[in-house]
Write a protein that holds these residues in place. Structure first.
Motif, PDB file in Angstrom:
ATOM      1  N   UNK A  80      21.312  -2.293  -2.956  1.00 18.79           N
ATOM      2  CA  UNK A  80      21.969  -1.300  -2.108  1.00 18.79           C
ATOM      3  C   UNK A  80      20.969  -0.259  -1.618  1.00 18.79           C
ATOM      4  N   UNK A  81      20.099   0.196  -2.515  1.00 18.39           N
ATOM      5  CA  UNK A  81      19.108   1.205  -2.139  1.00 18.39           C
ATOM      6  C   UNK A  81      18.107   0.647  -1.132  1.00 18.39           C
ATOM      7  N   UNK A  82      17.635  -0.591  -1.367  1.00 21.07           N
ATOM      8  CA  UNK A  82      16.670  -1.186  -0.446  1.00 21.07           C
ATOM      9  C   UNK A  82      17.297  -1.445   0.923  1.00 21.07           C
ATOM     10  N   UNK A  83      18.558  -1.853   0.930  1.00 18.63           N
ATOM     11  CA  UNK A  83      19.250  -2.092   2.201  1.00 18.63           C
ATOM     12  C   UNK A  83      19.400  -0.803   3.000  1.00 18.63           C
ATOM     13  N   UNK A  84      19.474   0.315   2.287  1.00 18.33           N
ATOM     14  CA  UNK A  84      19.594   1.614   2.951  1.00 18.33           C
ATOM     15  C   UNK A  84      18.234   2.176   3.368  1.00 18.33           C
ATOM     16  N   UNK A 103      11.469  -5.068   3.377  1.00 18.50           N
ATOM     17  CA  UNK A 103      10.638  -5.860   4.285  1.00 18.50           C
ATOM     18  C   UNK A 103       9.319  -6.234   3.611  1.00 18.50           C
ATOM     19  N   UNK A 104       8.753  -5.292   2.839  1.00 17.62           N
ATOM     20  CA  UNK A 104       7.505  -5.574   2.136  1.00 17.62           C
ATOM     21  C   UNK A 104       7.683  -6.710   1.141  1.00 17.62           C
ATOM     22  N   UNK A 108       0.834  -1.207   0.000  1.00 20.02           N
ATOM     23  CA  UNK A 108       0.000   0.000   0.000  1.00 20.02           C
ATOM     24  C   UNK A 108       0.862   1.248   0.000  1.00 20.02           C
ATOM     25  N   UNK A 109       1.646   1.438  -1.053  1.00 20.27           N
ATOM     26  CA  UNK A 109       2.478   2.637  -1.124  1.00 20.27           C
ATOM     27  C   UNK A 109       3.515   2.634  -0.019  1.00 20.27           C
ATOM     28  N   UNK A 110       3.338   3.496   0.982  1.00 18.19           N
ATOM     29  CA  UNK A 110       4.256   3.537   2.106  1.00 18.19           C
ATOM     30  C   UNK A 110       4.219   2.279   2.939  1.00 18.19           C
ATOM     31  N   UNK A 111       3.093   1.520   2.870  1.00 19.74           N
ATOM     32  CA  UNK A 111       2.946   0.210   3.503  1.00 19.74           C
ATOM     33  C   UNK A 111       3.164   0.264   5.008  1.00 19.74           C
ATOM     34  N   UNK A 112       2.503   1.229   5.636  1.00 16.89           N
ATOM     35  CA  UNK A 112       2.481   1.258   7.087  1.00 16.89           C
ATOM     36  C   UNK A 112       3.821   1.501   7.741  1.00 16.89           C
ATOM     37  N   UNK A 113       4.718   2.157   7.047  1.00 15.98           N
ATOM     38  CA  UNK A 113       6.009   2.470   7.632  1.00 15.98           C
ATOM     39  C   UNK A 113       7.076   1.428   7.382  1.00 15.98           C
TER      40      UNK A 113
END
Length: 362
Positions: free
Chosen positions: A169-173, A122-123, A112-117
């Motif tokens: 790399x971007x997702x890990x950050x 993780x999503x 859901x976009x931001x997906x609850x923080x």
């Protein structure tokens, strides 16, 4: 509820629909249940045609449905709404209610976009876990993920889209750099599921996502499934019988549509128009129009694609399945121009030859 023992097990194939409570998904699930019960014929299914019917495809009886969605009424109510609009026979929702309830129990909350923080890494892991659990719960041979959700906006360019290492790399950050459609695609590939993008989303256009498919050794296909309006868009009005008369085309207005949206499951009217010049310079006009329901036209193609991708996965096919270009207005092979140059008849011939040439282990 449907007894789980009636489905799943050896030889069964999961069909996981992104946008599982939408009109197209609901029509697909209800249609498969009606086919399983012998209530309807496989009208509109390309895989039921004589040239493909002899393939060792998953039977309609062997398809088990689940999916991701973020909102909307449950599947039984959605199918009732579609019946009220004349999309399907009024008595069908009652006849397939058990199957709809079983599929509804397999729908999980999607992105859901931001997906609850939660960050996007993780999503992706959570979505992939849903797929793995579905496969284990039902003892499925494989799960084919088909995106039938509404298309998401084109994402702004980002360096992380260019390669898989850059994306990781971007997702890990903790950077959120992917559109929702790419989250679903990455989750499917991570869970070792073939992926089909039936909507014109951005996911398979991102090099990083295609690199992930190559790394995991999974087949994928898409985008923008040909159904009603999209078929009219992609097939020129100068059909061969007309083109052989050699008129001089002057202009074309391009397709236009009116009526309910495809997402609502409503009826639509699409038109195309071409002006041409005939013998003695006489100016004439060819108009083409159709009226139909997008979800009814598209649902059998979703079943086709799920069955064919399951067959491709059994045969060890990897990467873009170019031979499925027949099903898409905007296919995603490495060289889209090759698909664009082929006529619909040539694409169908390529599909049939490819499917019969697959070496599927017994």
């Amino acid at each position: 509820m449907t007894d789980r023992r009636a489905y799943g097990g050896r030889g069964a194939t999961g069909v996981w629909l992104v946008g599982a409570r939408g009109s197209l998904a609901a029509t697909t699930i209800a249609g498969a249940a009606a086919l399983r019960a012998g209530l309807v014929r496989p009208t509109g299914c390309v895989t039921a045609r004589r040239e493909l019917a002899s393939l060792d495809l998953p039977r309609f009886d062997d398809l088990v449905f689940g999916g991701h969605d973020i909102a909307g009424p449950g599947l039984p109510r959605r199918v009732e709404e579609l019946a009220e609009r004349g999309v399907m026979p009024p008595g069908l929702p009652r006849l397939v209610r058990d199957e709809l309830l079983a599929a509804e129990e397999e729908i999980r909350t999607g992105a859901t976009g931001g997906d609850g923080g939660r960050d996007q890494r993780e999503t992706i892991l959570t979505l992939a876990d849903d797929l793995v659990a579905f496969r284990r719960r039902w003892g499925l041979d494989r799960v084919v993920v088909v995106n039938v959700a509404s298309p998401d906006p084109v994402p702004p360019p980002h360096p992380a889209h260019a390669s898989l290492p850059a994306l990781r790399k971007a997702l890990a950050a903790g950077e959120n750099v992917l559109p929702d459609s790419a989250l679903y695609a990455c989750a499917a590939l991570r869970a070792d599921c073939p992926y089909v993008d039936f909507t014109p989303s951005a996911a398979l256009r991102l090099p990083a996502v295609r690199e992930l498919a190559a790394e995991r050794g999974m087949p994928y296909a898409g985008r923008a499934g040909r159904s009603g309006e999209t078929l009219l868009t992609s097939v020129p009005v100068s059909v061969p019988a007309f083109a052989r008369r050699a008129p001089a085309a002057r202009s074309g207005s391009g397709p236009s549509a009116a009526g309910g949206s495809g997402g609502s499951g409503g009826w639509r009217t699409a038109r195309d128009e071409m002006s041409f010049e005939g013998f003695l310079g006489t100016r004439m006009t060819l108009r083409l129009a159709w009226r139909g329901c997008e979800s009814v036209l598209a649902a059998p193609l979703v079943l086709d694609l799920a069955r064919l991708m399951a067959l491709a996965d059994r045969a060890g096919v990897r990467g873009p399945v170019r031979e499925l270009a027949f099903f898409f207005e905007d296919p995603v092979p490495d060289d889209p121009a090759d698909a664009d140059r082929a006529s619909l008849a040539e694409q169908y011939a390529a599909l049939v030859a490819w499917a019969h040439g697959l070496r599927v282990p017994v």
